[in-house]
Scaffold this active site. Structure first.
Site, short mmCIF file in Angstrom:
data_model
loop_
_atom_site.label_atom_id
_atom_site.label_comp_id
_atom_site.label_asym_id
_atom_site.label_seq_id
_atom_site.Cartn_x
_atom_site.Cartn_y
_atom_site.Cartn_z
CB VAL A 98 -0.96 0.03 1.21
CG1 VAL A 98 -1.95 1.16 1.05
CG2 VAL A 98 -1.68 -1.28 1.33
CG MET A 99 3.24 2.59 3.45
SD MET A 99 2.57 4.23 3.83
CE MET A 99 4.07 5.23 3.96
CB VAL A 114 10.87 -3.83 0.49
CG1 VAL A 114 10.65 -3.84 -1.02
CG2 VAL A 114 12.32 -3.50 0.81
CB ALA A 129 12.63 -1.70 7.92
N GLY A 165 3.04 9.66 7.56
CA GLY A 165 1.68 10.05 7.22
C GLY A 165 0.81 8.86 6.90
CE LYS A 221 8.11 8.18 9.76
NZ LYS A 221 7.82 6.88 10.19
CD GLU A 227 3.49 7.58 15.18
OE1 GLU A 227 3.94 8.20 14.19
OE2 GLU A 227 3.25 6.36 15.14
CE LYS A 281 4.42 -1.22 11.68
NZ LYS A 281 3.09 -0.74 12.13
NE ARG A 284 2.69 2.36 21.63
CZ ARG A 284 2.68 2.62 20.32
NH1 ARG A 284 2.96 1.66 19.45
NH2 ARG A 284 2.40 3.82 19.87
#
Ligand code: 6PG
Length: 478
Positions: free
Chosen positions: A12-13, A74, A76, A129, A183, A190, A261, A288
């Site tokens: 999808v990305m 793809v 990572a 995003g 990132k 985030e 992840k 988490r």
């Protein structure tokens, strides 16, 4: 060769990114390990622009104008190395491989170095995003050489989100792995944001006694103020959603075990190595993992806690307003920590990252996009050497005004037995930074006592050791 850019890896990305390029008038070569995905993309979306479907790696490379710009989308890790190994031998000096995955920055450093020796630019690029952003405008954080940005920047800027002032949410972050590093920190922030929002929800639910629908309203209200952000906005959406199967609030039918992840964990691991405290992110990662420990939680379920009623309706309203203040102040702290971490890595690796520019490109497209980021941008514009966001006049005033409410919320949370590791850690950091004296002096004394690790004094230069087992006289060791 007709394509300005190529995308390999059409999950999808990758598909959405390719469509975004095509929609902006670029001819895009598309390639995937299984050709069926490539043909499916072109069949479904071919009318959106110019696609060149390529079946083999050779066809794909041949379709690209020189210098070639080849984006790999793809998973990572090993799959990225496999794709690099497949394409690098087919490329020429000056070509660019752009890795748009969530790679660990250490992998990016290794890959960049190896490819640089072959004359190929490796551009580790953070893209944020989600699926929607990839299609309609993500925030883009490319690293790699200056030279590669000259050939690549205009294309990336054309498909990036635009901030409110029209500026593209894309900038050359710095050499080698600078893009993937920021990132990673973006994702850490985030995590911290999401944890703080979760704590606010928990308090409104279990101290104020609000329903999820009412909390959704509260968040909508906050979203009209200084907390205006994508994450607050979607929080209201999630809380207002009703499960179709049961008619119950959606949030009550979802298993309360948060997954991850790995980018948040990487941020914390890296922060430990750099020696930069990112307690907000660390608490978020740990929260988490606590949630996922079904076994521990089952074993502890019967432990006593305080028995407390919900607040009265009047108290609850006032409390909700204080929770907004605590959330805001804690958020400022976690961003302050995140920016310190970027600054530390920039110094360590010689990346020369423009700290204000990071805030500027995160104003749109990415998951942490928020009005707030423009404030951070202007804080660094006013003082590029700002040691901490908490020292910016505007933030200092706001956090100062919020501190009474912040303390009261943490106190209430403790009294009611509601865990608020994010709020509490942020407040502890705030108090630690502003403390005139920290108990670290005692820690130094203990270290010297049991291990002769020495200490420095407040009144004289040098290192000292006290002979604890003897006369307790002091010697200067350096
Ligand atoms: C983004 C997101 C994206 C991804 C997160 C989710 O910037 O678009 O951060 O990269 O959704 O990595 O992370 P977890 O699965 O670890 O929560």
């Amino acid at each position: 060769a007709t394509a300005q850019i190529g995308v390999t890896g059409l999950a999808v990305m990758g598909s959405n990114l390719a469509r975004n390029f095509a929609r902006h008038g670029h001819t895009v070569a598309v390639h995937n390990r299984t050709y069926a995905k490539t043909t499916a993309l072109v069949e479904e979306h071919g009318r959106e622009g110019n696609f060149v479907p390529a079946e083999s790696a050779e066809d794909f490379v041949a379709a690209l104008e020189k210098p070639r710009r080849l984006i790999i989308m793809v998973k990572a890790g090993d799959p990225t190395d496999a794709v690099i190994d497949e394409f690098a031998p087919l490329l020429d000096e000056g070509d660019m491989i752009i890795d748009g995955g969530n790679a660990h920055f250490a992998d990016t450093r290794r890959r960049e170095k190896a490819l640089r020796e072959k004359g190929i630019h490796f551009v580790g690029t953070g893209i944020s995003g989600g699926e929607e952003g990839a299609l309609n405008g993500p925030a883009i954080m490319p690293g790699g050489s200056e030279e590669s940005y000259k050939a690549l920047g205009p294309l990336l800027e054309s498909i990036a989100a635009k901030a409110e002032d029209g500026a593209p949410c894309c900038v050359h972050v710095g050499p080698d792995a600078a893009g993937h590093f920021v990132k990673m920190v973006h994702n850490g922030i985030e995590y911290a944001d999401m944890q703080l929002i979760a704590e606010a929800y928990d308090l409104l639910r279990n101290v104020a006694g609000f329903t999820p629908a009412r909390i959704a309203e509260t968040f909508r209200g906050w979203n009209a103020g200084r907390l205006d952000s994508y994450l607050i906005e979607i929080t209201a959406e999630v809380l207002a959603h009703t499960d179709a199967a049961t008619g119950r609030p959606f949030v009550d039918v979802v298993a309360d075990e948060a997954e991850q992840k790995g980018t948040g964990r990487w941020t914390v691991q890296t922060a430990l190595d750099l020696g930069t405290p990112v307690s907000g992110i660390a608490e978020a990662v740990f929260a988490r993992s606590v949630s996922g420990h079904r076994d521990l939680r089952a074993a502890a379920r019967e432990l006593p806690g305080p028995r407390r009623e919900f607040l009265s309706a009047d108290e609850a309203e006032a409390f909700a307003a204080r929770v907004e203040e605590a959330l805001y102040a804690s958020k400022v702290v976690s961003y302050a920590q995140g920016w310190n971490m970027i600054a530390a890595a920039s110094a360590e690796y010689g990346w020369d990252i423009d700290l204000g520019a990071m805030a500027a490109i995160w104003r749109g497209g990415c998951i942490i996009r928020a009005a707030f980021l423009d404030r951070i941008r202007s804080a660094f514009a006013a003082d590029p050497a700002l040691p901490t966001l908490l020292a910016d006049k505007g933030f200092a005033e706001e956090v100062g005004r919020a501190q009474d409410a912040w303390r009261s919320v943490v106190t209430t949370a403790v009294a009611h037995g509601v865990p608020t590791p994010g709020f509490s850690a942020a407040l502890a950091y705030y108090d630690a930074l502003r403390a005139e004296r920290l108990p670290a002096a005692l820690t130094q004394g203990q270290r010297d006592f049991f291990g002769a690790h020495t200490y420095r004094r407040v009144d004289r230069e040098g290192s000292f050791h006290t002979r604890w087992s003897g006369e307790r006289d002091e010697e200067r060791t350096a």
